[in-house]
Write an enzyme that holds these catalytic residues in place. Sequence first.
Site, PDB file in Angstrom:
ATOM      1  CG  HIS A   1      -1.950   0.906   1.363  1.00 29.36           C
ATOM      2  ND1 HIS A   1      -1.560   2.371   1.708  1.00 29.36           N
ATOM      3  CD2 HIS A   1      -3.432   0.926   1.246  1.00 29.36           C
ATOM      4  CE1 HIS A   1      -2.935   2.911   1.708  1.00 29.36           C
ATOM      5  NE2 HIS A   1      -3.737   2.073   1.538  1.00 29.36           N
TER       6      HIS A   1
ATOM      7  CG  ASP B   1       0.561  -2.323   6.041  1.00 27.65           C
ATOM      8  OD1 ASP B   1      -0.249  -2.291   6.836  1.00 27.65           O
ATOM      9  OD2 ASP B   1       0.465  -1.616   4.724  1.00 27.65           O
TER      10      ASP B   1
ATOM     11  CD  GLN C   1      -6.742  -4.353   4.455  1.00 31.30           C
ATOM     12  OE1 GLN C   1      -7.952  -5.140   4.789  1.00 31.30           O
ATOM     13  NE2 GLN C   1      -7.130  -3.158   3.872  1.00 31.30           N
TER      14      GLN C   1
ATOM     15  CE  LYS D   1      -7.377   0.036   6.511  1.00 32.81           C
ATOM     16  NZ  LYS D   1      -7.908   0.242   5.315  1.00 32.81           N
TER      17      LYS D   1
ATOM     18  CB  CYS E   1      -3.472   3.224  -1.786  1.00 31.21           C
ATOM     19  SG  CYS E   1      -4.713   4.415  -1.218  1.00 31.21           S
TER      20      CYS E   1
HETATM   21  N1  PMP Z   1      -1.666  -0.424   4.502  1.00 27.56           N
HETATM   22  C1  PMP Z   1      -2.732  -1.218   4.114  1.00 27.56           C
HETATM   23  C2  PMP Z   1      -2.572  -2.619   3.750  1.00 27.56           C
HETATM   24  C3  PMP Z   1      -4.017  -0.828   3.951  1.00 27.56           C
HETATM   25  O1  PMP Z   1      -5.078  -1.740   3.557  1.00 27.56           O
HETATM   26  C4  PMP Z   1      -4.464   0.441   4.437  1.00 27.56           C
HETATM   27  C5  PMP Z   1      -5.690   1.178   4.526  1.00 27.56           C
HETATM   28  N2  PMP Z   1      -6.422   0.943   3.186  1.00 27.56           N
HETATM   29  C6  PMP Z   1      -3.357   1.373   4.962  1.00 27.56           C
HETATM   30  C7  PMP Z   1      -1.907   0.611   5.140  1.00 27.56           C
HETATM   31  C8  PMP Z   1      -3.479   2.695   5.355  1.00 27.56           C
HETATM   32  O2  PMP Z   1      -4.253   2.553   6.635  1.00 27.56           O
HETATM   33  P1  PMP Z   1      -4.813   4.157   7.296  1.00 27.56           P
HETATM   34  O3  PMP Z   1      -5.387   4.938   5.936  1.00 27.56           O
HETATM   35  O4  PMP Z   1      -5.793   3.660   8.131  1.00 27.56           O
HETATM   36  O5  PMP Z   1      -3.725   4.832   7.668  1.00 27.56           O
END
Ligand code: PMP
Length: 412
Positions: free
Chosen positions: A123, A200, A203, A226, A366
Amino acid sequence: MSFSAEQLKNDFPILTQIVNDEPLVYLDNAATTQKPTAVLAALETYYREANANVHRGVHTLAERATTQYEAAREKVQHFIHANESSEVLFTRGTTTSLNWVAKSYGEANVTSGDEILISVMEHHSNLIPWQQLAKKTGAALKYIELTEEGLLDMESFHAQLSEKTKIVALAHVSNVLGVINPIQEIARLIHARGAVLVVDGAQAVPHMPVDVQELDADFYAFSGHKMVGPTGIGVLYGKRSLLEQMEPVEFGGEMIAMVNDQDSTWKELPWKFEAGTPNIAGAIGLGAAIDYLSTVGLSAIHEHEKALMAYLWPKLTAIPRLTIYGPKDTAKRTGIVTFNLDGLHPHDVATAMDMEGVAIRAGHHCAQPLMRRLSADSTARASFYLYNTTADVDKFIEALLATKEFFAHGLN
Ligand code: PMP
């Protein structure tokens, strides 16, 4: 407790809505999840009964707020099996957590000629902070590629890992492919080379049991929103030995021990990182989310998502001219499926699905470097969670077929 998604759904008031004359089927859980009554109630109770600033006050409400805030930290500690609660830092979310590691640990420990290793499935939150660090320090940013099947390519990993690798930063679970990466194995391999592992977990933590000590992650980041918790609250876990040598990223109130005219000293962990008034209600709401998920059981949630995917798979793969990205084996995935319908723009697909009351996401998610490897500008993504039922899967397939039919006629 025995698992029933139908019953759990009743805990989420937002899911009873009618959207575009259809009962809402919410399949955008990788973007954010809905909140159960227990979390909504915890937020309201906090504001009604305990609202005060933490740590500084001696009055009753201040003590109440502080106790609840610190109790939430302990819930996080036990939830991810951290060794101590001072290894749990509250942040705004995964993005902030990863930026803190890149800025504080990264800038102090990475120099020109070093290498940072990430994967092509990251991401942007676990990509741009490292890109910026590489630019600032003169280090090289290297990428682990995917296998044909859409898994992390361990041959590519071995080929890139070297004595120069200082940081390896990887998603535990991909937000596009839904694949689970072999974090524990990677930790063992890179620790033998003296690199640190940043995970990270945005998920992963909401969907499966996570034990940061068993994984041997040096840093682990995730977001409250999440995992049925509020927005604006997240976690950075770090090993004490690393956090202790790190400088705070933000400075101000709440994080100091002593302020002199020309220099200052910091509080001990974890507070030295938490400058300013924190998201107190958010942390307490996250604590309530953890209580909720723990009562349901993370193994049960993981099994439920796998069962939903197994139920979905034959129906989805039977649809002609539909491309599914990532592994074909549902056992290698969590409840995320990313796809495209031949000749249709994913935004049109998501818009048409919304007309049927089915909420999915379309875009690059993203993850633009991954999109390029998949030869797609954008894709559609459905992501399932504990409150999704087989009836939701049926509705999803039905809406997808109706969308296909609609555009087929429209194009003729
Ligand atoms: N890493 C991953 C794998 C994600 O899916 C997301 C959220 N889409 C993020 C990072 C970023 O999370 P946040 O927008 O809550 O900071």
